[in-house]
Write a protein that holds these residues in place. Structure first.
Motif, PDB file in Angstrom:
ATOM      1  N   VAL A 223      61.423  83.537  -8.178  1.00  0.00           N
ATOM      2  CA  VAL A 223      60.447  82.494  -8.497  1.00  0.00           C
ATOM      3  C   VAL A 223      61.067  81.318  -9.351  1.00  0.00           C
ATOM      4  N   LEU A 224      60.814  80.285  -8.547  1.00  0.00           N
ATOM      5  CA  LEU A 224      61.441  78.923  -9.125  1.00  0.00           C
ATOM      6  C   LEU A 224      60.370  78.341 -10.029  1.00  0.00           C
ATOM      7  N   GLN A 225      59.184  78.415 -10.226  1.00  0.00           N
ATOM      8  CA  GLN A 225      58.267  78.096 -11.222  1.00  0.00           C
ATOM      9  C   GLN A 225      57.140  78.964 -11.426  1.00  0.00           C
ATOM     10  N   ASP A 226      56.643  79.357 -12.693  1.00  0.00           N
ATOM     11  CA  ASP A 226      55.474  79.985 -12.851  1.00  0.00           C
ATOM     12  C   ASP A 226      54.769  79.178 -13.765  1.00  0.00           C
ATOM     13  N   SER A 227      53.426  79.607 -14.043  1.00  0.00           N
ATOM     14  CA  SER A 227      52.597  78.848 -14.843  1.00  0.00           C
ATOM     15  C   SER A 227      51.693  79.933 -15.691  1.00  0.00           C
ATOM     16  N   ALA A 228      51.680  79.653 -17.014  1.00  0.00           N
ATOM     17  CA  ALA A 228      50.749  80.498 -18.023  1.00  0.00           C
ATOM     18  C   ALA A 228      49.400  80.031 -17.896  1.00  0.00           C
ATOM     19  N   ARG A 229      48.618  81.156 -17.508  1.00  0.00           N
ATOM     20  CA  ARG A 229      47.219  81.134 -17.651  1.00  0.00           C
ATOM     21  C   ARG A 229      46.783  81.335 -19.133  1.00  0.00           C
ATOM     22  N   ASN A 230      47.621  82.316 -19.835  1.00  0.00           N
ATOM     23  CA  ASN A 230      47.256  82.354 -21.152  1.00  0.00           C
ATOM     24  C   ASN A 230      48.589  82.889 -21.711  1.00  0.00           C
ATOM     25  N   ASP A 231      48.464  83.658 -22.770  1.00  0.00           N
ATOM     26  CA  ASP A 231      49.752  83.980 -23.474  1.00  0.00           C
ATOM     27  C   ASP A 231      50.506  85.370 -22.714  1.00  0.00           C
ATOM     28  N   ARG A 232      49.702  85.945 -21.688  1.00  0.00           N
ATOM     29  CA  ARG A 232      50.245  87.059 -21.231  1.00  0.00           C
ATOM     30  C   ARG A 232      50.321  87.066 -19.619  1.00  0.00           C
ATOM     31  N   ASP A 233      49.454  86.159 -18.971  1.00  0.00           N
ATOM     32  CA  ASP A 233      49.452  86.264 -17.337  1.00  0.00           C
ATOM     33  C   ASP A 233      50.245  85.028 -17.140  1.00  0.00           C
ATOM     34  N   ILE A 234      51.362  85.355 -16.473  1.00  0.00           N
ATOM     35  CA  ILE A 234      52.600  84.216 -16.523  1.00  0.00           C
ATOM     36  C   ILE A 234      52.711  84.220 -14.838  1.00  0.00           C
ATOM     37  N   VAL A 235      52.062  83.476 -14.032  1.00  0.00           N
ATOM     38  CA  VAL A 235      52.039  83.589 -12.668  1.00  0.00           C
ATOM     39  C   VAL A 235      52.950  82.760 -11.721  1.00  0.00           C
ATOM     40  N   PRO A 236      53.672  83.400 -10.925  1.00  0.00           N
ATOM     41  CA  PRO A 236      54.557  82.472 -10.000  1.00  0.00           C
ATOM     42  C   PRO A 236      53.400  81.432  -9.364  1.00  0.00           C
ATOM     43  N   VAL A 237      54.141  80.321  -9.186  1.00  0.00           N
ATOM     44  CA  VAL A 237      53.264  79.452  -8.545  1.00  0.00           C
ATOM     45  C   VAL A 237      54.374  78.581  -7.378  1.00  0.00           C
ATOM     46  N   ARG A 238      55.606  78.876  -7.327  1.00  0.00           N
ATOM     47  CA  ARG A 238      56.514  78.443  -6.376  1.00  0.00           C
ATOM     48  C   ARG A 238      57.823  79.499  -6.434  1.00  0.00           C
ATOM     49  N   ARG A 239      57.990  79.849  -5.088  1.00  0.00           N
ATOM     50  CA  ARG A 239      58.951  80.852  -4.794  1.00  0.00           C
ATOM     51  C   ARG A 239      59.996  80.091  -3.973  1.00  0.00           C
ATOM     52  N   ALA A 240      61.190  80.336  -4.125  1.00  0.00           N
ATOM     53  CA  ALA A 240      62.555  80.073  -3.310  1.00  0.00           C
ATOM     54  C   ALA A 240      62.187  80.836  -1.948  1.00  0.00           C
ATOM     55  N   ASP A 241      63.170  80.528  -0.919  1.00  0.00           N
ATOM     56  CA  ASP A 241      63.107  81.353   0.408  1.00  0.00           C
ATOM     57  C   ASP A 241      64.090  82.499   0.416  1.00  0.00           C
ATOM     58  N   PHE A 242      64.498  82.952  -1.122  1.00  0.00           N
ATOM     59  CA  PHE A 242      65.503  84.010  -1.119  1.00  0.00           C
ATOM     60  C   PHE A 242      65.021  85.073  -1.936  1.00  0.00           C
ATOM     61  N   LEU A 243      65.575  86.130  -1.891  1.00  0.00           N
ATOM     62  CA  LEU A 243      65.192  87.130  -3.084  1.00  0.00           C
ATOM     63  C   LEU A 243      65.938  87.108  -4.247  1.00  0.00           C
ATOM     64  N   ALA A 244      67.152  86.803  -4.258  1.00  0.00           N
ATOM     65  CA  ALA A 244      67.770  86.875  -5.385  1.00  0.00           C
ATOM     66  C   ALA A 244      69.244  86.269  -5.495  1.00  0.00           C
ATOM     67  N   ARG A 245      69.666  85.607  -6.733  1.00  0.00           N
ATOM     68  CA  ARG A 245      70.730  84.732  -6.617  1.00  0.00           C
ATOM     69  C   ARG A 245      71.758  85.884  -7.886  1.00  0.00           C
ATOM     70  N   THR A 246      72.973  86.350  -7.116  1.00  0.00           N
ATOM     71  CA  THR A 246      73.429  87.483  -8.134  1.00  0.00           C
ATOM     72  C   THR A 246      74.933  87.610  -7.854  1.00  0.00           C
ATOM     73  N   ARG A 247      75.613  88.611  -8.380  1.00  0.00           N
ATOM     74  CA  ARG A 247      77.044  88.603  -8.501  1.00  0.00           C
ATOM     75  C   ARG A 247      77.502  88.999  -7.047  1.00  0.00           C
ATOM     76  N   GLY A 248      78.456  88.512  -6.559  1.00  0.00           N
ATOM     77  CA  GLY A 248      79.047  88.908  -5.141  1.00  0.00           C
ATOM     78  C   GLY A 248      79.640  90.318  -5.234  1.00  0.00           C
ATOM     79  N   GLU A 249      80.039  90.848  -6.513  1.00  0.00           N
ATOM     80  CA  GLU A 249      80.525  91.888  -6.509  1.00  0.00           C
ATOM     81  C   GLU A 249      79.894  92.876  -7.179  1.00  0.00           C
ATOM     82  N   ARG A 250      79.092  93.768  -6.486  1.00  0.00           N
ATOM     83  CA  ARG A 250      78.009  94.630  -7.228  1.00  0.00           C
ATOM     84  C   ARG A 250      77.576  95.792  -6.421  1.00  0.00           C
ATOM     85  N   VAL A 251      76.815  96.476  -6.988  1.00  0.00           N
ATOM     86  CA  VAL A 251      75.985  97.699  -6.247  1.00  0.00           C
ATOM     87  C   VAL A 251      74.650  97.185  -6.254  1.00  0.00           C
TER      88      VAL A 251
END
Length: 646
Positions: A223-251
């Motif tokens: 998720v690159l950007q989300d939007s708050a409808r209220n105090d609890r519903d934080i909805v993604p409005v723009r997503r990247a073209d990838f799943l995760a940015r993470t450590r290269g050494e991991r399980v």
């Protein structure tokens, strides 16, 4: 961990296999241009060759034309003693493991257990990496019926009904959350889920456009950007073209298939826990499972009192008095105790200092409900304040997402809460994936269609109630929130938000305390109702929330279940049925020698007309006794078995 065997295999090997300790299940891995794995059980292929790979941000595909450098096998045999005993005081972690190391800086680890198989990627890459895509494929030899919790969006509470549909109807346009269950024709049932999910998005399943009878992994993108409808519903409005940015050494997370020859094996399986990250806390002595008097489901409807019921100090003192009287460990203050958007502004009708002092004097712990996003924004100062007040836990609600950042939020909450000796209950949550093994202060979570649905719909039906133990509960504890004292037949039931009732009988509700695993278990009805039911409270006050041993005596997915669980020297039993009445036989051969007192709660003779009708029966039994029980439509049976000769 006992390493019983270690063998290296020549690097030119293209087909490698590993079998379970009982040799009934075999994983066959083929390393060619692509990497596939298949599974055989009792000599029969139950999963056909299924491709797996990870695609990185630079276009590298881990699993395509990969060069195999080393193959190792070992046997793992260890006993896990969980801090919080969900099913048993000891868990035998026994499997055979196959490790394949590739020249491209990654490995694949496969494990074959007696009750299932699992695999995961391990990377040894420098710096940060981007995971653009993951191919996780589950190709079955033929069309199969599935229990498919279909979703409409990645913005979800994971509280779906299980559609009983064939694989052939699951197109790439349809997808479900996990776990999902596949019925192999004339074979075992196979549940698909995941374990050790961290710093990565959760997995869903969808159909394949290229291969029939196939489910493939589907993942919410970063998720690159989300939007708050209220105090609890934080909805993604723009997503990247990838799943995760993470450590290269991991399980990476385990992809898990639980294989069950008996339907009851699904309930007894602890694969997700065994595969999860080990304990990360040094001191766990403060973690206290137990039962909770909960306010929200019953809408704070107490009566016969001299104060105005509502979100105020007097009402919560009434809940505390009830909890103290029956030895109930906790009371929850749900929505309304703070000004939404600011956890540091307490409702002026609540004197938190007075309330926490009163609860402490009564030996009752308080748990505070919080909206996840507000907690995320105020975590340090809010949790510090909770600790100063003497709060014992938090109920974190409305995440409704499992993209990478929100998955990491769960881990952050678990760590920060543990620092302050706070237990955690996640609501509005995705399914469990083993976080509770690393942080056992996470006692339970929702991610299930629970009894709250009865406030506005017929969604919490007995049909659903005898489906979720086999599928959702396989992943881990579930906060279904049982305990209704107003019970209705199918014809009588009406959803009423402020005066809710349950579908099915009183004994159906009592049985849930044995059938459903939740080390933090709710009493969801009004204390006023419980105080009018002293006979039921004899059961509810004493029934444990953790167990030393679990045995499923009889069960069939979506139809009925009969479970026996031991805590100390006492056994507790629960039986539940769907809307179909049925007769079962309880075989007490599992008991040791000597005499026992059976205290049973059974559907009354008129429970099919008045769901609150029940009868309590007390008798002396011995091992081998067979008890015939009748379950009314939506019925149940619950029992406590106490040794008399010890």
């Amino acid at each position: 961990m006992a390493m019983l065997s270690l063998a290296s295999v020549a690097s030119h090997a293209k087909q490698i296999s590993v079998s379970s300790p009982d040799r009934r299940t075999e994983i066959v891995v083929e390393v060619r241009e692509a990497i596939t794995y298949s599974v055989r059980h009792n000599g029969r292929e139950i999963l056909s060759p299924s491709r797996i790979c990870l695609t990185l941000g630079d276009g590298t595909v881990l699993g395509h034309r990969s060069v195999l450098q080393r193959v190792q096998q070992r046997e793992i045999k260890q006993v896990i003693r969980p801090v919080v005993k969900e099913k048993s005081e000891e868990i035998l972690d026994h499997c055979r493991e196959l490790a394949l190391d590739f020249a491209q800086g990654f490995s694949l680890i496969f494990r074959a257990y007696n009750d299932g198989v699992a695999y995961r990627f391990v990377t040894r890459l420098p710096g940060q990496i981007i995971v653009k895509a993951e191919e996780a494929t589950f190709r079955f030899p033929a069309d199969c019926l599935t229990y498919f919790p279909e979703e409409e969006s990645f913005f979800t509470h994971s509280e779906r009904l299980y559609l009983h549909i064939p694989l052939s109807q699951i197109t790439p346009g349809r997808f479900c959350s996990l776990p999902a269950l596949v019925e192999i024709p004339e074979g075992p049932k196979v549940a698909i889920t995941e374990s050790d999910l961290e710093d990565y998005p959760g997995m869903y399943l969808t159909g394949s456009g290229d291969s029939p009878n196939t489910l493939v992994g589907l993942f919410p993108r970063y998720v690159l950007q989300d939007s708050a409808r209220n105090d609890r519903d934080i909805v993604p409005v723009r997503r990247a073209d990838f799943l995760a940015r993470t450590r290269g050494e991991r399980v990476f997370p385990w992809r898990v298939l639980v294989i069950a020859d008996r339907d009851g094996d699904l309930v007894e399986s602890q694969m997700v826990y065994k595969l999860a990250r080990p304990l990360e806390l040094d001191d766990t002595s403060w973690i206290r499972p137990g039962k909770v008097a909960w306010d929200w489901w019953n809408a704070l409807n107490v009566y016969g009192v001299d104060f105005r019921a509502g979100i105020n100090t007097a009402t919560y003192k009434y809940y505390i008095d009830f909890a103290s009287r029956y030895g109930i460990e906790y009371v929850i203050l749900d929505e309304g105790w703070y000004k939404l958007g600011d956890l540091l502004q307490v409702n002026p009708d609540i004197d938190m200092e007075e309330l926490t002092t009163y609860a402490r004097q009564k030996n009752v712990g308080l748990i505070l409900w919080v909206v996840w996003k507000t907690l995320d924004q105020q975590m340090q100062e809010a949790l510090d304040q909770f600790q100063r007040w003497g709060i014992k836990g938090i109920k974190v609600d409305f995440m409704q997402r499992d993209d990478q950042d929100v998955v990491n939020f769960y881990w952050r909450v678990a760590r920060e809460a543990a620092k302050r000796h706070l237990i955690v209950d996640f609501h509005g949550a995705h399914k469990p994936t083993g976080l509770r093994r690393a942080y056992p202060n996470v006692l339970t979570r929702e991610g299930v269609r629970g009894m709250e649905w009865s406030k506005w719909s017929r969604g919490a039906s007995p049909d659903n109630a005898v489906t979720i133990p086999f599928i959702r509960m396989l992943a881990g504890p579930m906060d279904y929130t049982p305990g209704a004292m107003l019970n209705a037949t199918r014809e009588q039931f009406r959803p009423i938000m402020t005066l809710p009732m349950s579908q099915g009988t009183r004994c159906h509700q009592l049985a849930m305390y044995v059938v459903y695993e939740s080390p933090l278990q709710m009493l969801s009805d009004s204390p006023t109702h419980y105080l009018k039911e002293p006979e039921c409270m004899e059961f509810l006050a004493k029934v444990p929330t953790v167990w030393d041993e679990t045995r499923v005596l009889d069960a069939r997915v979506a139809e009925y279940i009969l479970v026996a669980r031991r805590n100390g020297q006492e056994w507790w039993l629960g039986a539940m049925t769907n809307w179909t009445p049925r007769d079962l036989v309880v075989d007490f051969s599992f008991l040791g020698p000597g005499r026992y007192e059976l205290q049973a709660y059974q559907d009354g003779i008129n429970a099919d007309r008045c769901a609150m009708d029940y009868k309590r029966v007390v008798k002396t039994i011995v091992s081998g006794h067979r008890e015939n029980i009748h379950l009314a439509p939506g019925g149940g049976w619950a029992a406590r078995v106490i040794p008399l000769d010890q």
